[in-house]
Enzyme design. Sequence first.
Site, PDB file in Angstrom:
ATOM      1  N   LYS A  75      45.429  45.106  38.419  1.00  0.00           N
ATOM      2  CA  LYS A  75      44.644  46.260  38.867  1.00  0.00           C
ATOM      3  C   LYS A  75      45.527  47.508  38.940  1.00  0.00           C
ATOM      4  CE  LYS A  75      41.172  44.018  41.763  1.00  0.00           C
ATOM      5  NZ  LYS A  75      39.982  44.481  41.041  1.00  0.00           N
ATOM      6  N   ARG A 126      33.906  35.109  40.227  1.00  0.00           N
ATOM      7  CA  ARG A 126      32.808  34.317  39.641  1.00  0.00           C
ATOM      8  C   ARG A 126      33.274  32.929  39.230  1.00  0.00           C
ATOM      9  NH1 ARG A 126      31.746  38.889  35.218  1.00  0.00           N
ATOM     10  NH2 ARG A 126      32.587  40.046  36.977  1.00  0.00           N
TER      11      ARG A 126
HETATM   12  N1  BES Z   1      37.609  41.954  43.895  1.00  0.00           N
HETATM   13  C1  BES Z   1      37.089  42.600  42.761  1.00  0.00           C
HETATM   14  C2  BES Z   1      35.834  43.421  43.065  1.00  0.00           C
HETATM   15  C3  BES Z   1      36.083  44.627  43.906  1.00  0.00           C
HETATM   16  C4  BES Z   1      36.613  45.761  43.346  1.00  0.00           C
HETATM   17  C5  BES Z   1      35.711  44.615  45.215  1.00  0.00           C
HETATM   18  C6  BES Z   1      36.827  46.862  44.127  1.00  0.00           C
HETATM   19  C7  BES Z   1      35.928  45.730  46.011  1.00  0.00           C
HETATM   20  C8  BES Z   1      36.480  46.852  45.464  1.00  0.00           C
HETATM   21  C9  BES Z   1      36.739  41.620  41.650  1.00  0.00           C
HETATM   22  O1  BES Z   1      37.453  40.442  41.617  1.00  0.00           O
HETATM   23  C10 BES Z   1      37.002  42.350  40.392  1.00  0.00           C
HETATM   24  O2  BES Z   1      38.131  42.684  40.193  1.00  0.00           O
HETATM   25  N2  BES Z   1      35.975  42.609  39.620  1.00  0.00           N
HETATM   26  C11 BES Z   1      36.118  43.350  38.431  1.00  0.00           C
HETATM   27  C12 BES Z   1      35.348  42.646  37.353  1.00  0.00           C
HETATM   28  C13 BES Z   1      35.535  43.229  35.978  1.00  0.00           C
HETATM   29  C14 BES Z   1      36.917  42.902  35.461  1.00  0.00           C
HETATM   30  C15 BES Z   1      34.492  42.637  35.087  1.00  0.00           C
HETATM   31  C16 BES Z   1      35.530  44.724  38.681  1.00  0.00           C
HETATM   32  O3  BES Z   1      34.474  44.823  39.278  1.00  0.00           O
HETATM   33  O4  BES Z   1      36.172  45.702  38.310  1.00  0.00           O
HETATM   34 ZN    ZN Z   2      39.282  40.613  40.515  1.00  0.00          ZN
END
Ligand code: BES
Ligand code: ZN
Length: 507
Positions: free
Chosen positions: A279, A353
Amino acid sequence: MHVEIKQGNIEKVKTDLLIIPIFKGFESSEEIFKRMDRKLNNLLSDIVKEDETVGDEDKFTLIFTGKKIIAERILLAGLGDNNKFTAEKIRKFGGKTFQQAKSHNIQDFCLLSFGYGLKNIQVEEATQALAEGLVMGSYAFDQFKTKKNGKKKEIKSMSIFPIHELEVEQVKQGIAVGNVIGSAVNVVRDMINKPANIMTPTNFANEARIACRNSKIKCKILGKVQLKKEKMNLVMAVGQGSVQEPKMVILEYKPGKKYPFYALIGKGVTYDSGGLNLKPGKWLAEMKDDKGGAAAIVGAMVGIAKLKLPVNLIGILPCAENMPDGNAVKPGDILKSASGKTVEILNTDAEGRLLLADALYYASKLKPEAMIDIASLTGACIVALGYSTSGVFGTDQALIQGLLNAGEKAGEKAWQLPLDEEHTELIKADNADIRNLGGDDGLDAGASTAAAFLKEFTSSIKWAHIDIGGTVYTKRDLAYCQKGATGAGTRLLIQFFRDLCNGQQHH
Ligand code: BES
Ligand code: ZN
């Protein structure tokens, strides 16, 4: 901290601060008010008469009683318009009142009940909301501060004083339920606010066990060996780039065979670095909150068990730390889930997921009436709904509606988002059954494609999914929640099962 009840003679109540809630246009016809007023040489009625703003929402007026009654200070607390008063307004009032009381550097306060004429809401419900707001408003995550904020005193006790004999039972009941729900939320906030170096999957599991102590909940913790035996390769994969062993917490609340049986599944990513799809820095500090779904289920189940609700529950909390390293799962990898379906990994940051897929399949084998999962699953849900509303998806409209209604009552905003064949189309993989990324980059309807992925593992059992990506934490102080974890989902789930047990829902 809990709310207590105080009874007796109002002029003799020993408290550092007596708080009198006042509606706009308040008429001081109540005996208890008149009695205090007389002792105070009409000070109260004069203020109410002279200052027409005392009853305004968010208005607090401090009065020194000159020791004419035992309490040395009175705080008149404005409630706004009685006709527009709601449970959520009361929760907010509770939170703000706590902060006001705290600012006076006192150790204890006592609030008069609303007994002098609520128009839109019953005393019990109002008191419950007030206790919730006070208890949640009293929460601070300060256990790692070696010096407390310079203030000399901390509030040690708070109470509500019923003003009519007739309402005592309702006030008692409201306080009891409000205390249970408010402290359930605070337990959840603590679990989430504790950072990833402390809350590893192993420690999270242990804390879940501790939270369930003294309740009728059994707690089992599955480690690597059992996870492998159950073929939970997706759970294992999420954790394989970390030195921390993944765990699965299983909570069981079984008050009786004749009651309905539901499964609750929560995402417990104790830290989400994104894995090899690391990230950007801005998001990294917030990703200790990625265990919020699992924590909400611990809190909700503890609350439900304390309220002795007649419903059987199993909580399934897959926990792992998502990290990049030589052993980490890689984009392009193909994995076989516990259900047998194969998954092509296209983005290691779409890990929630994966955990939930194996957990949902595990739950589905137990044949519950319905399954509800809760997860900080997508950033896309924040794009769609912002930080104040959770997304709800599912395969059963009555179940979804029940959750939306519960959210409304509990003061947790929730909104249904679509889950259609088109979304399922977007998770078809080139080289496996499904992929963990919707479309090219997971951005188009990202919250819906994530839900579509989960749906593949529900084996036609009624299912709903709550995405708390945006609601799990707050970046600014709110009326009854300081900056940090909110405890999102906890009150909603408890309310859902309270409604269910009241026969307000039939599936
Ligand atoms: N934990 C994150 C979702 C999230 C992001 C929650 C920001 C709270 C704040 C999740 O695991 C994730 O990283 N999701 C990605 C999925 C994408 C790679 C398809 C997202 O939502 O960016
Ligand atoms: Zn994630």
